[in-house]
Structures are given as structure tokens and as C-alpha cells.
Scaffold this motif. Sequence first.
Motif, PDB file in Angstrom:
ATOM      1  N   GLU A  85       7.867   2.621  -9.947  1.00 13.06           N
ATOM      2  CA  GLU A  85       7.333   2.301  -8.633  1.00 13.06           C
ATOM      3  C   GLU A  85       8.426   2.552  -7.605  1.00 13.06           C
ATOM      4  O   GLU A  85       8.186   3.092  -6.539  1.00 13.06           O
ATOM      5  N   ARG A  86       9.597   2.173  -7.979  1.00 14.50           N
ATOM      6  CA  ARG A  86      10.743   2.338  -7.098  1.00 14.50           C
ATOM      7  C   ARG A  86      10.948   3.821  -6.836  1.00 14.50           C
ATOM      8  O   ARG A  86      11.107   4.270  -5.714  1.00 14.50           O
ATOM      9  N   GLN A  87      10.913   4.555  -7.911  1.00 19.14           N
ATOM     10  CA  GLN A  87      11.095   5.988  -7.879  1.00 19.14           C
ATOM     11  C   GLN A  87      10.030   6.646  -6.991  1.00 19.14           C
ATOM     12  O   GLN A  87      10.326   7.501  -6.175  1.00 19.14           O
ATOM     13  N   LYS A  88       8.814   6.206  -7.176  1.00 21.35           N
ATOM     14  CA  LYS A  88       7.706   6.748  -6.420  1.00 21.35           C
ATOM     15  C   LYS A  88       7.935   6.532  -4.921  1.00 21.35           C
ATOM     16  O   LYS A  88       7.771   7.432  -4.114  1.00 21.35           O
ATOM     17  N   ARG A  89       8.333   5.336  -4.610  1.00 16.40           N
ATOM     18  CA  ARG A  89       8.537   5.002  -3.217  1.00 16.40           C
ATOM     19  C   ARG A  89       9.675   5.816  -2.612  1.00 16.40           C
ATOM     20  O   ARG A  89       9.675   6.152  -1.456  1.00 16.40           O
ATOM     21  N   ARG A  90      10.643   6.087  -3.431  1.00 12.28           N
ATOM     22  CA  ARG A  90      11.787   6.844  -2.948  1.00 12.28           C
ATOM     23  C   ARG A  90      11.403   8.256  -2.551  1.00 12.28           C
ATOM     24  O   ARG A  90      11.862   8.784  -1.575  1.00 12.28           O
ATOM     25  N   ARG A  91      10.555   8.841  -3.362  1.00 10.65           N
ATOM     26  CA  ARG A  91      10.133  10.204  -3.072  1.00 10.65           C
ATOM     27  C   ARG A  91       9.386  10.268  -1.754  1.00 10.65           C
ATOM     28  O   ARG A  91       9.499  11.217  -1.000  1.00 10.65           O
ATOM     29  N   ASP A  96      17.234   6.670   4.741  1.00  9.94           N
ATOM     30  CA  ASP A  96      18.602   6.499   4.298  1.00  9.94           C
ATOM     31  C   ASP A  96      18.672   5.361   3.294  1.00  9.94           C
ATOM     32  O   ASP A  96      17.983   4.360   3.408  1.00  9.94           O
ATOM     33  N   PHE A  97      19.477   5.545   2.347  1.00 13.01           N
ATOM     34  CA  PHE A  97      19.631   4.544   1.297  1.00 13.01           C
ATOM     35  C   PHE A  97      19.980   3.174   1.857  1.00 13.01           C
ATOM     36  O   PHE A  97      19.494   2.152   1.405  1.00 13.01           O
ATOM     37  N   ASP A  98      20.798   3.181   2.862  1.00 16.16           N
ATOM     38  CA  ASP A  98      21.236   1.913   3.430  1.00 16.16           C
ATOM     39  C   ASP A  98      20.146   1.178   4.192  1.00 16.16           C
ATOM     40  O   ASP A  98      20.208  -0.018   4.372  1.00 16.16           O
ATOM     41  N   HIS A  99      19.184   1.911   4.637  1.00 15.98           N
ATOM     42  CA  HIS A  99      18.167   1.273   5.449  1.00 15.98           C
ATOM     43  C   HIS A  99      16.896   0.875   4.743  1.00 15.98           C
ATOM     44  O   HIS A  99      16.071   0.169   5.267  1.00 15.98           O
ATOM     45  N   THR A 103      12.372  -3.990  -2.010  1.00 17.95           N
ATOM     46  CA  THR A 103      12.377  -5.357  -2.499  1.00 17.95           C
ATOM     47  C   THR A 103      12.480  -5.439  -4.007  1.00 17.95           C
ATOM     48  O   THR A 103      12.549  -6.500  -4.579  1.00 17.95           O
ATOM     49  N   ASP A 104      12.468  -4.288  -4.643  1.00 14.56           N
ATOM     50  CA  ASP A 104      12.513  -4.303  -6.097  1.00 14.56           C
ATOM     51  C   ASP A 104      13.913  -4.569  -6.626  1.00 14.56           C
ATOM     52  O   ASP A 104      14.098  -4.877  -7.786  1.00 14.56           O
ATOM     53  N   LEU A 105      14.855  -4.404  -5.766  1.00 17.56           N
ATOM     54  CA  LEU A 105      16.217  -4.553  -6.241  1.00 17.56           C
ATOM     55  C   LEU A 105      16.491  -5.956  -6.749  1.00 17.56           C
ATOM     56  O   LEU A 105      16.106  -6.942  -6.139  1.00 17.56           O
TER      57      LEU A 105
ATOM     58  N   ALA B 179       7.103  -6.755  -0.836  1.00 17.50           N
ATOM     59  CA  ALA B 179       6.589  -5.766   0.086  1.00 17.50           C
ATOM     60  C   ALA B 179       5.317  -5.324  -0.582  1.00 17.50           C
ATOM     61  O   ALA B 179       4.372  -4.883   0.024  1.00 17.50           O
ATOM     62  N   GLU B 180       5.337  -5.462  -1.873  1.00 23.29           N
ATOM     63  CA  GLU B 180       4.192  -5.056  -2.667  1.00 23.29           C
ATOM     64  C   GLU B 180       3.272  -6.245  -2.799  1.00 23.29           C
ATOM     65  O   GLU B 180       2.724  -6.534  -3.803  1.00 23.29           O
ATOM     66  N   MET B 181       3.109  -6.951  -1.729  1.00 18.56           N
ATOM     67  CA  MET B 181       2.404  -8.182  -1.776  1.00 18.56           C
ATOM     68  C   MET B 181       1.243  -8.235  -0.900  1.00 18.56           C
ATOM     69  O   MET B 181       0.862  -9.262  -0.475  1.00 18.56           O
ATOM     70  N   GLU B 182       0.755  -7.137  -0.505  1.00 26.12           N
ATOM     71  CA  GLU B 182      -0.344  -7.131   0.446  1.00 26.12           C
ATOM     72  C   GLU B 182      -1.471  -7.898  -0.165  1.00 26.12           C
ATOM     73  O   GLU B 182      -2.180  -8.630   0.469  1.00 26.12           O
ATOM     74  N   HIS B 183      -1.639  -7.685  -1.336  1.00 22.26           N
ATOM     75  CA  HIS B 183      -2.682  -8.217  -2.138  1.00 22.26           C
ATOM     76  C   HIS B 183      -3.062  -9.661  -1.879  1.00 22.26           C
ATOM     77  O   HIS B 183      -2.310 -10.431  -1.364  1.00 22.26           O
ATOM     78  N   PRO B 184      -4.208  -9.953  -2.239  1.00 25.68           N
ATOM     79  CA  PRO B 184      -4.841 -11.243  -2.061  1.00 25.68           C
ATOM     80  C   PRO B 184      -4.163 -12.356  -2.825  1.00 25.68           C
ATOM     81  O   PRO B 184      -3.358 -12.135  -3.693  1.00 25.68           O
ATOM     82  N   PRO B 185      -4.495 -13.555  -2.489  1.00 29.13           N
ATOM     83  CA  PRO B 185      -3.965 -14.744  -3.116  1.00 29.13           C
ATOM     84  C   PRO B 185      -4.064 -14.639  -4.628  1.00 29.13           C
ATOM     85  O   PRO B 185      -5.044 -14.153  -5.156  1.00 29.13           O
ATOM     86  N   LEU B 186      -3.058 -15.131  -5.262  1.00 25.75           N
ATOM     87  CA  LEU B 186      -3.002 -15.032  -6.702  1.00 25.75           C
ATOM     88  C   LEU B 186      -4.167 -15.635  -7.406  1.00 25.75           C
ATOM     89  O   LEU B 186      -4.629 -15.151  -8.402  1.00 25.75           O
TER      90      LEU B 186
END
Lengths: 193, 193
Positions: A85-91, A96-99, A103-105, B179-186
Motif C-alpha cells: 500500500e505504501r509502495q502504491k501510494r509512493r508511485r 518529496d520524501f520529506d513532505h 501514516t504507515d511508518l 489517512a487510510e481511515m476515511e472509512h466508516p465507523p468500525l
Amino acid sequence: MSSRGFTIKARGLCNNNNGGGTAGTKCGRWNPTVEQVKLLTDLFKAGLRTPSTDQIQKISTELSFYGKIESKNVFYWFQNHKARERQKRRRISTVDFDHRQDTDLSRPYRDNLRRRHQSPPKDIFEVCNVEEKVIETLQLFPLSKVERVRPNVTAASHNEYTREQAYTTAFSTFSTCGAEMEHPPLDLQLSFL
Amino acid sequence: MSSRGFTIKARGLCNNNNGGGTAGTKCGRWNPTVEQVKLLTDLFKAGLRTPSTDQIQKISTELSFYGKIESKNVFYWFQNHKARERQKRRRISTVDFDHRQDTDLSRPYRDNLRRRHQSPPKDIFEVCNVEEKVIETLQLFPLSKVERVRPNVTAASHNEYTREQAYTTAFSTFSTCGAEMEHPPLDLQLSFL
DNA sequence: GCAAATTAATGATTTATTCAAG
DNA sequence: CTTGAATAAATCATTAATTTGC
């Protein structure tokens, strides 16, 4: 279970009948059922990223209802899903990496980023108690509002975590010269648990 | 052991009295005794790189004679030692990646190298039965020529392997906001659990 | 239609980085 | 500054999709 002799164990057969219901098929690797994937995905969406041993155990047990599964499968699933997912988002966002506000980190990594790049323009720590809730939910696992229906599984629950595959490579035909083969995912790995 | 609350569990205390004999000290992490390190180093020198579960178990049991130790410690030790030896060697000889004869490479990686770089001027598979010997040695572990003398340990053997640290990070203060939390209440999201 | 041949997904491993205790 | 522990990144390998030739 011994050291040698078990060449390419994975190619063997076993009762891995998920979804389809074809019993006695190949059991090369875990093949999650749609229900299992959905559940895992939901947990992920709910904010779960790196489940604890207990959580993995519970999730695994719960998912075994829908088909064969082991703890390590759950562990790996989250590991892979998180990374991809992280990878996907990166593409997508070539920011910039810094910005980036990924949230996966994990904490250590984020902290490190802070230290090294002085980055976070926005407090990355402003928390949302989602994960907390997830945990609660998990603890309530056993009780479900809906009477679940298992597709069509005959054998289930094999939640032991006995490093199988790993060795097969090590001691297969090559016998790895003495060097190695490798290691199990963190702790789950050791069979004698 | 539960989910939250145990932030940074590792900082706790416990009866980890190795070598020194100071009972009830911090139990942050494993602190190998010289005997333990020596043994491990010997095994490494003998060619062992990535011990199997069985081997880890045996080694761990054997080493517990000299002080507190868990299986995972053995696992990690080899992991780290292998990596750091490799690293060390790299700094010294700045040979081309394709030409190094690092026997530490795992099968897949070696195979890959072969495929991609057409490299191995020398058959990398010509085996060395070192590990084989090591294994034999390990199996004969219980009987030792020298009558070993344990420094001064009171408590020993804690060979369980329960992924501890790992989770602490996941559930510590941060809770991974979403950030991947758009989703509805658990609730409904996980209703079918 | 249906397999063999390709390609896309993704489960499982291994290596590289990083954190942090001592 | 050394190194045990943990996690992320890279990559291997198998299975499911999909395409292709018949």
C-alpha cells in the motif's frame, strides 16, 4: 521434521481445500478465501498495521473458520499489504520524501525521519484512536452478530506455526552448502512455541 | 501481554541475572556470557550461518547452561553476526559485486545472481560440508569432552519465543493515525466478526 | 471452448536499516 | 561504540488471471 531428507516439501499434497472445496489439492502456499481477505482488509482499513502476537493469534483463529490458515499467514499478509500500500501510494504522489505524510511508518521510522530531516510540517502525532477500537473489536471476536456461514471447508484450524517451507529450501537438493537458508519471520517462527 | 497499556514493555524489570550474577536486574535484552559468545562464534566459524529451528533449539538449550537465553537470541545472533561479518568484509575488499565469493548468500539470491549477471566464474555450488559437520556436532551436543563449568547463574532456561518488543511499538502512544481511515465507523465495518 | 504460454498478484524469504540498551 | 532487537525494503517463487493459437 528432521533436518534433511525432506526435499521440496512444499510440493507435497495436503488437505488444503479453500473456497473451491477441492479436497486433497496441492498445498504449496496459503490461498486465502475471499472471506478471509475481506476480513483482513477490513482490519487494515480500520487502521491495523502490525498486529501483535495475540492479535495475530485471534485473527488467525477467527479466519480459520473460513478455511485453512496459520498465524504466519496473517503475519505475512499484514507485512505485505502494508508494504504494498505504501509502495502504491509512493508511485502516485511523487512528493518529496520529506513532505509526505505517510501514516504507515512505524514509530521508530517516523522518529528517525523527524530527527534526520527535521521534517513534519504538521504534527504527525496527532492521534486518532482508531487502532484502539480495532483492538477492542478483536477482543470481542468470538461473539458475532451475524451467524457466519463457512463456504465449504472440511478440515480447518491448523494454527500452529511450524516453520515449514523455510527448511525445505535449505535442505533441498542443494543442501545449501553449509551456508544457510533462512529464518522465520520474527518470533512466530519457532515451532516449539 | 494485553494489547495496550504496555508501552515499551521492554523497559520493565525481571530476573535476568547472567554472568555477573546480579539478580533482579533490568531485563532489557539478552546479555550473552563470554562462554555463550564463544560457542556461538565457534559454530559460526565452523560454517553455520542460518540454523534451523531444531538447531536453534538445541543451541539455545545448550547455551542456557551458561546463563539465561532464549531461542530468539540465538536466531538474532546469527542474523546479526552474519550480516555484520558480510558488511565488514565489504568495507575491506571493494571487489565487484559480481566477483565476490560470499558464501553467505542464500540460495535464491545466488541463483538470481547467476541468472542476472551470468557471473560465477567459479561454481558457487561446489559444496563444502561444513554445516553438515556442524550439525553432527550439534547432535552430539549433550556430551562434551570438557566438563563445563557454569559461571554463576541462578535462573536459567526461558526458551519461549514470544515476539515481545515488536508489538509494543505498534500500540504505543502513536497508534498510527489513519489517512487510510476515511472509512466508516468500525462497528459496522467489523460487524461480521 | 480449452489448454499451453504469458502476465499479474501476492504469499513467503532474505537482506538492509534503524532503534536503542548497555 | 557495540550489538540485540525490530522493521522496512527488496526479491524470490507460486498461484490466479489473462491472453493466445488452435
